[in-house]
Design a protein around this motif. Structure first.
Motif, mmCIF file in Angstrom:
data_model
loop_
_atom_site.group_PDB
_atom_site.id
_atom_site.type_symbol
_atom_site.label_atom_id
_atom_site.label_comp_id
_atom_site.label_asym_id
_atom_site.label_seq_id
_atom_site.Cartn_x
_atom_site.Cartn_y
_atom_site.Cartn_z
ATOM 1 N N SER A 137 3.413 -5.021 -5.140
ATOM 2 C CA SER A 137 4.033 -3.730 -4.887
ATOM 3 C C SER A 137 3.538 -3.172 -3.550
ATOM 4 O O SER A 137 2.364 -3.330 -3.213
ATOM 5 N N ILE A 182 1.333 -6.779 0.384
ATOM 6 C CA ILE A 182 1.047 -7.655 1.535
ATOM 7 C C ILE A 182 1.274 -6.915 2.852
ATOM 8 O O ILE A 182 1.155 -7.512 3.918
ATOM 9 N N GLY A 183 1.561 -5.651 2.820
ATOM 10 C CA GLY A 183 1.707 -4.910 4.079
ATOM 11 C C GLY A 183 2.450 -3.611 3.862
ATOM 12 O O GLY A 183 3.118 -3.431 2.838
ATOM 13 N N TYR A 185 5.217 -2.192 4.396
ATOM 14 C CA TYR A 185 6.657 -2.266 4.595
ATOM 15 C C TYR A 185 7.235 -2.624 3.240
ATOM 16 O O TYR A 185 6.540 -3.160 2.386
ATOM 17 N N LEU A 187 9.703 -4.777 0.994
ATOM 18 C CA LEU A 187 10.538 -5.977 0.891
ATOM 19 C C LEU A 187 11.574 -5.747 -0.201
ATOM 20 O O LEU A 187 11.397 -4.872 -1.052
HETATM 21 N N1 ADE Z 1 7.391 -5.643 -2.927
HETATM 22 C C1 ADE Z 1 8.127 -4.989 -2.018
HETATM 23 N N2 ADE Z 1 7.444 -4.778 -0.893
HETATM 24 C C2 ADE Z 1 6.213 -5.316 -1.084
HETATM 25 C C3 ADE Z 1 5.055 -5.405 -0.289
HETATM 26 N N3 ADE Z 1 5.006 -4.901 0.946
HETATM 27 N N4 ADE Z 1 3.980 -6.013 -0.806
HETATM 28 C C4 ADE Z 1 4.017 -6.500 -2.065
HETATM 29 N N5 ADE Z 1 5.087 -6.442 -2.852
HETATM 30 C C5 ADE Z 1 6.187 -5.853 -2.377
#
Ligand code: ADE
Length: 285
Positions: A137, A182-183, A185, A187
């Motif tokens: 997340s 993971i950052g 932003y 996804l």
């Molecule tokens: N799901 C949507 N964006 C994500 C992110 N940046 N890191 C991990 N899971 C995600």
């Protein structure tokens, strides 16, 4: 010019694999000492048994090629890691196998329902013990090298990939043990994040990389970015490899590499030198 190397070993006692520590112990020592230390580490490492990662996804096909290619496939063929990608729809009791529903209180977007996720996690948990159930997340704990190190010491992981607006909050409250981003932003789904996390973790498992020491010389592994690498030819159209690397003097080469790593870190990622979490060896001239 006198060189003083200050080695901070504050990783001892933290929940991390002893890689960085072993690296420090072995740094500057001859390669047979390094090999002996590492061999002992492989024999006694409790997590050297196969690691199992179960990924729960609404779009499992997205991950097929990732885990059937590359180093991750080699890790699985060698029996060092097992990754299973599950289609969450298998656990949906809806006649159309839906996984989402409208949010209470209104608003745009759909929310992943708790029931299929609960069934999936319960079924997996009835088959083996899991050390963490991780929800990917954007508002989770940031994935960095130290978290990857930490997770590589765990035996079994469940990774839950979100979609749409995310999951019903009760999933996070009751079924998840950890949340990872993971950052900063967003996804469109957690699958890429699950692939990134799995890659960062699996490559750290002993035996996965051909050259055992190469995970140790990764950027960030000792709180510094990696020094530059060169290969043949030594002179490409007048662009030359630094003489020191051709000198055959290993101690000088190690010192040069360390200095390069420090200089690069200062230039590119000064935040790593400030961070209390990083643990660089600092050389004072
Ligand atoms: N799901 C949507 N964006 C994500 C992110 N940046 N890191 C991990 N899971 C995600």
């Amino acid at each position: 010019m006198q060189k003083l190397t200050v080695v901070k070993m504050c990783m001892v006692g933290r929940e991390q694999p002893p890689y960085p520590l072993v690296k420090r112990l072995a740094r500057g020592s001859s390669s047979y000492v390094w090999t002996a230390v590492h061999e002992a580490f492989l024999i006694f490492a409790p997590w050297s048994n196969s690691m199992r990662i179960d990924i729960l996804s609404a779009v499992p096909r997205l991950l097929d090629s990732w885990f059937s290619e590359s180093i991750l496939q080699r890790a699985q063929q060698k029996g060092l890691a097992e990754v299973k990608v599950h289609d969450l729809r298998v656990w949906s009791t809806d006649k159309h196998r839906r996984l989402d529903d409208y949010p209470f209180g209104g608003g745009a977007g759909m929310v992943m329902t708790i029931d299929p996720i609960h069934r999936a996690i319960t079924e997996l948990r009835s088959q083996r013990q899991y050390n963490e159930v991780i929800y990917l997340s954007p508002d989770g704990e940031m994935l960095g090298q130290s978290l990857a190190n930490q997770l590589s010491t765990k035996g079994n992981l469940i990774l839950l990939c979100g979609h749409y607006k995310g999951v019903d909050e009760r999933v996070r409250e009751h079924l998840i043990t950890r949340e990872v981003s993971i950052g900063d932003y967003v996804l469109s789904g957690g699958e890429l994040a699950a692939a990134v996390l799995s890659d960062a973790v699996i490559r750290l498992l002993p035996g996965v990389l051909g050259d055992e020491t190469s995970a140790l010389s990764d950027s960030f592994q000792d709180g510094l970015v990696a020094p530059p690498d060169y290969t043949r030819p030594a002179d490409y159209q007048g662009w030359k490899v630094p003489d020191i690397l051709l000198s055959g003097h290993q101690a000088n080469i190690d010192a040069w590499r360390h200095q390069q790593a420090l200089d690069r870190t200062r230039q590119r990622r000064p935040d790593l030198l400030d961070s209390t979490d990083s643990d660089p060896q600092t050389t004072f001239n």
